[in-house]
Scaffold this active site. Structure first.
Site, mmCIF file in Angstrom:
data_model
loop_
_atom_site.group_PDB
_atom_site.id
_atom_site.type_symbol
_atom_site.label_atom_id
_atom_site.label_comp_id
_atom_site.label_asym_id
_atom_site.label_seq_id
_atom_site.Cartn_x
_atom_site.Cartn_y
_atom_site.Cartn_z
ATOM 1 N N GLY A 9 1.686 -52.735 -17.012
ATOM 2 C CA GLY A 9 1.376 -53.589 -18.144
ATOM 3 C C GLY A 9 2.238 -53.243 -19.340
ATOM 4 O O GLY A 9 2.740 -52.126 -19.470
ATOM 5 N N CYS A 10 2.414 -54.209 -20.237
ATOM 6 C CA CYS A 10 3.276 -53.972 -21.399
ATOM 7 C C CYS A 10 2.694 -52.905 -22.318
ATOM 8 O O CYS A 10 3.388 -51.954 -22.698
ATOM 9 C CB CYS A 10 3.528 -55.269 -22.156
ATOM 10 S SG CYS A 10 2.052 -56.124 -22.729
ATOM 11 N N TYR A 11 1.425 -53.026 -22.684
ATOM 12 C CA TYR A 11 0.827 -52.047 -23.597
ATOM 13 C C TYR A 11 0.805 -50.627 -23.012
ATOM 14 O O TYR A 11 1.083 -49.659 -23.718
ATOM 15 C CB TYR A 11 -0.592 -52.458 -23.976
ATOM 16 C CG TYR A 11 -0.680 -53.538 -25.030
ATOM 17 C CD1 TYR A 11 -0.191 -53.330 -26.320
ATOM 18 C CD2 TYR A 11 -1.271 -54.758 -24.749
ATOM 19 C CE1 TYR A 11 -0.289 -54.309 -27.297
ATOM 20 C CE2 TYR A 11 -1.375 -55.747 -25.721
ATOM 21 C CZ TYR A 11 -0.884 -55.520 -26.994
ATOM 22 O OH TYR A 11 -0.985 -56.495 -27.958
#
Length: 310
Positions: A115-117
């Site tokens: 995931g990006c975060y």
């Protein structure tokens, strides 16, 4: 040898960026569905099984459905959704996680894209965990701001083409205030923590870009270390990786501001170690493109590794 690639969800933000990254490559043929065929389960199933590699750029439920369509023993899948990121039967698609991870991805039939975060916090904390610095029960908190493209089509439309009479989108907003977020299990598992961090995600009024930050108290770590020790550990861990840049301490110390958009269009990630030795405080900071290293760029990085093992 030319390999066939199918992108299930090629009309979405992540899918479109993957297509752009693959355009013009002579080592692959991208299979496409057009119009209503993109939503036809039978057509999608045929394309998934006809391809050597299928990349899923879909919401979680649709991604699970697509995986269920896979009947071929040869199709290899990269899932960019959250659906399989902590699934023991899937390989986590972060080559920088450990020295063994690139080979695991290279040989895998099922890879879950990070995931990006979580990408920034994991790449900053995992080296400290592996070095025996970060206690598994450390009360980690993560703050983050992302460009609005990370919210998908609805958020993009809200920011770029608001409906008549709709209020102007906020230049900055927090969300998931109830301490529930789909990225928490991923952060916990791959940083080596035994509890979920406190996570404060936010969205800014810019399309792409991301900053993630993790504060640390040096006196709460597992052994006595300095700010320079933290810097050295991260440099040693990521030093040979061309995509991960650990900014020298003297350069970080001279900064007065950071721009979340500075790596737009890049598939790299930049780490800063800000610290105050006398106070025993450190702020780990990562900057990257939420659609680059945080999504599409990472998916293509994983695809290239899997192609090298084909």
């Amino acid at each position: 040898m030319t390999h066939t690639i199918f992108i299930d969800g090629s009309a979405g933000t992540t899918g479109l960026q993957i297509r752009e990254r693959l355009a013009g490559r002579s080592d692959m043929e991208v299979l496409e569905l057009v119009g209503e065929d993109r939503k036809d389960p039978q057509k999608r199933a045929e394309a998934i099984n006809d391809a050597d590699f299928s990349i899923l750029c879909l919401p979680d439920a649709a991604a699970r459905e697509s995986v269920s369509f896979a009947r071929s023993n040869t199709v290899r899948i990269i899932d960019t959704s959250t659906a399989h990121r902590v699934d023991a039967d899937w390989i986590y698609g972060m080559p920088e996680l450990t020295s063994e991870q690139p080979d695991l991805i290279r040989q895998a039939s099922r890879v879950s894209n990070p995931g990006c975060y979580p990408t920034g916090p994991i790449l900053m904390l995992r080296p400290l965990s592996d070095a025996g610095i970060l206690p598994a029960d450390y009360p980690i908190s993560v703050t983050a701001i992302s460009g609005y493209t990370g919210g998908g089509r609805q958020m993009i439309e809200k920011y770029e083409t608001p409906g008549e009479g709709d209020p102007a989108p906020s230049p900055f907003h927090l969300y998931k205030m109830q301490m529930e977020h789909k990225h928490l299990a991923e952060m916990r598992k791959y940083t080596g923590l035994n509890q979920e961090p406190i996570f404060s995600p936010s969205v800014g009024f810019f399309p792409q870009g991301m900053i993630t930050q993790v504060p640390l108290y040096l006196n709460q770590l597992d052994r006595k270390v300095t700010v320079t020790d933290i810097q050295d550990i991260l440099e040693a861990f990521h030093g040979q990786n061309e995509l991960i840049d650990v900014v020298p301490q003297k350069d970080a110390a001279s900064l007065t501001q950071l721009d979340a958009t500075e790596l737009i269009g890049s598939d790299g990630l930049r780490i800063y170690v800000f610290g105050h030795e006398a106070k025993g405080q450190v702020m780990l900071t990562a900057i990257y493109d939420n659609l680059g290293k945080g999504a599409s760029g990472a998916a293509v990085q994983n695809l290239d590794l899997m192609l090298s093992g084909a």
